[in-house]
Design a protein around this motif. Structure first.
Motif, PDB file in Angstrom:
ATOM      1  N   ASN A 134       0.798  -1.235   0.000  1.00 53.72           N
ATOM      2  CA  ASN A 134       0.000   0.000   0.000  1.00 53.72           C
ATOM      3  C   ASN A 134       0.821   1.270   0.000  1.00 53.72           C
ATOM      4  OD1 ASN A 134      -1.705  -1.973   0.744  1.00 53.72           O
ATOM      5  ND2 ASN A 134      -2.331  -1.066   2.642  1.00 53.72           N
ATOM      6  N   TYR A 171      -1.745  -6.464   1.607  1.00 51.39           N
ATOM      7  CA  TYR A 171      -2.137  -6.597   0.213  1.00 51.39           C
ATOM      8  C   TYR A 171      -2.382  -8.068  -0.131  1.00 51.39           C
ATOM      9  CZ  TYR A 171      -1.376  -7.082  -4.830  1.00 51.39           C
ATOM     10  OH  TYR A 171      -1.484  -7.417  -6.158  1.00 51.39           O
ATOM     11  N   SER A 202     -10.204  -2.138  -3.936  1.00 48.54           N
ATOM     12  CA  SER A 202      -9.361  -2.056  -5.133  1.00 48.54           C
ATOM     13  C   SER A 202      -8.361  -0.917  -4.943  1.00 48.54           C
ATOM     14  CB  SER A 202     -10.217  -1.782  -6.365  1.00 48.54           C
ATOM     15  OG  SER A 202     -10.774  -0.477  -6.295  1.00 48.54           O
ATOM     16  N   ALA A 203      -7.348  -0.885  -5.784  1.00 50.80           N
ATOM     17  CA  ALA A 203      -6.332   0.162  -5.689  1.00 50.80           C
ATOM     18  C   ALA A 203      -6.958   1.552  -5.778  1.00 50.80           C
ATOM     19  CB  ALA A 203      -5.288  -0.019  -6.784  1.00 50.80           C
ATOM     20  N   TYR A 235      -9.037   2.265  -2.595  1.00 51.40           N
ATOM     21  CA  TYR A 235      -8.177   2.483  -1.437  1.00 51.40           C
ATOM     22  C   TYR A 235      -7.479   3.840  -1.510  1.00 51.40           C
ATOM     23  CZ  TYR A 235      -5.012   1.327   2.358  1.00 51.40           C
ATOM     24  OH  TYR A 235      -4.326   1.325   3.542  1.00 51.40           O
ATOM     25  N   ASP A 250       1.362  -3.804  -8.577  1.00 47.98           N
ATOM     26  CA  ASP A 250       0.099  -3.298  -8.034  1.00 47.98           C
ATOM     27  C   ASP A 250       0.355  -2.181  -7.025  1.00 47.98           C
ATOM     28  OD1 ASP A 250      -1.413  -5.002  -9.568  1.00 47.98           O
ATOM     29  OD2 ASP A 250      -1.786  -6.468  -7.981  1.00 47.98           O
ATOM     30  N   LYS A 298       0.810   1.050  -8.656  1.00 48.47           N
ATOM     31  CA  LYS A 298      -0.429   1.618  -9.195  1.00 48.47           C
ATOM     32  C   LYS A 298      -1.102   2.573  -8.220  1.00 48.47           C
ATOM     33  CE  LYS A 298      -1.446  -2.352 -12.184  1.00 48.47           C
ATOM     34  NZ  LYS A 298      -2.337  -3.521 -12.398  1.00 48.47           N
ATOM     35  N   VAL A 299      -0.856   2.391  -6.930  1.00 55.12           N
ATOM     36  CA  VAL A 299      -1.452   3.314  -5.960  1.00 55.12           C
ATOM     37  C   VAL A 299      -0.434   4.333  -5.466  1.00 55.12           C
ATOM     38  CG1 VAL A 299      -3.266   1.730  -5.213  1.00 55.12           C
ATOM     39  CG2 VAL A 299      -1.059   1.689  -4.046  1.00 55.12           C
TER      40      VAL A 299
END
Length: 293
Positions: free
Chosen positions: A27, A76, A85-86, A89, A127, A130-131
């Protein structure tokens, strides 16, 4: 091994056994350059693991209301962050004025076969990117990997290369066992000496002090590599971790050496509790703010 503080280790070990290479922890949102202690204090969400797992939205709102600006992630799984989801969140974080400069992402020797990183590990950090995650930090080392310090350093170097392509920095978080000797040398030193200098180390001050270490000596010997520190205090009577300011660790002495260590992020973490986890992290935040950075 401390009976009251083995829950996280047990969690990590169990996860390793049941799903080696799976994304345990992740995250984030944007990391900023160092601007002052308030914007750089954070909390490891493992501290409130039951709350965040049951209701991430309400939990993050409470954390923000306390005055935290940063959180450090974990949990995660299968493209989800506590079931969100990203994009979902990231929105919850943004709506609460929170950033996530770092998170914990597991890797073991099983994620490295014939010189190649596993697809599951690569998917996890992809992933994370992506955030907006900027630091991917390994939270633990599997028992069977501790006698293979140089191999793990090689894996860390390889992982850091992949992270760099995603605009992520790679790092490692310690417990106490890293300060024991494996193959005639302290594991922590093996990792420090055999990893690229851009790989960062998140020193857990509690575990380092409990292992008889002086954090400042490591800062001097490996200047600038300790961008993150975990901050939890030590109860000398019960020999367990407690809220910041309620134990015997001289944090001010350590923080005075911030510049040489390269510390940017001060991350509150609780593993044992005298009160509710939410109350504990709020007390830790308030006491941490009383110190000079």
């Amino acid at each position: 091994m401390l009976n009251e503080q083995t829950s996280r280790r047990d969690f990590l070990k169990t996860s390793l056994l049941t799903a080696a290479g799976t994304a345990l922890l992740s995250n984030e949102l944007l990391a900023e350059s160092f601007k002052g202690e308030k914007s750089q204090i954070g909390v490891q969400l493992w501290s409130v693991r039951e709350d965040i797992s049951k209701d991430p939205k309400a939990s993050l709102a409470k954390i923000a209301k306390m005055g935290y600006k940063n959180v450090e992630g974990f949990g995660y799984s299968n493209g989800k962050f506590f079931g969100l989801s990203a994009s979902e969140y990231a929105k919850v974080l943004a709506d609460n004025g929170l950033k996530m400069p770092s998170a914990h992402n597991m890797i073991t020797s099983k994620d490295y076969v014939n010189g190649q990183l596993s697809d599951s590990w690569k998917q996890m950090v992809e992933d994370a990117a992506k955030v907006g995650q900027k630091y991917s930090i390994v939270p633990y080392m599997a028992d069977e990997d501790r006698s293979q310090g140089k191999l793990m350093a090689e894996i860390f170097n390889k992982a850091a290369e992949h992270c760099k392509t995603l605009n992520l920095k790679f790092g490692y978080h310690n417990h106490d066992f890293e300060f024991k000797s494996y193959n005639g040398e302290t594991l922590y030193k093996t990792l420090m000496d055999n990893t690229e200098k851009h790989i960062i180390f998140e020193m857990d001050l509690y575990w380092a002090v409990l292992a008889g270490q002086k954090p400042g000596e490591w800062f001097k010997n490996y200047k600038g590599r300790f961008t993150h520190v975990h901050v939890k205090d030590h109860d000398p009577v019960k020999n367990v971790s407690v809220e910041v300011g309620e134990g015997d660790i001289n944090f001010q002495e350590i923080f005075n050496q911030k510049a040489i260590g390269g510390i940017k992020y001060f991350i509150v973490e609780l593993e044992a509790y005298k009160r509710t986890p939410m109350e504990g992290i709020e007390i830790s935040l308030n006491n941490l703010k009383k110190l000079k950075f």
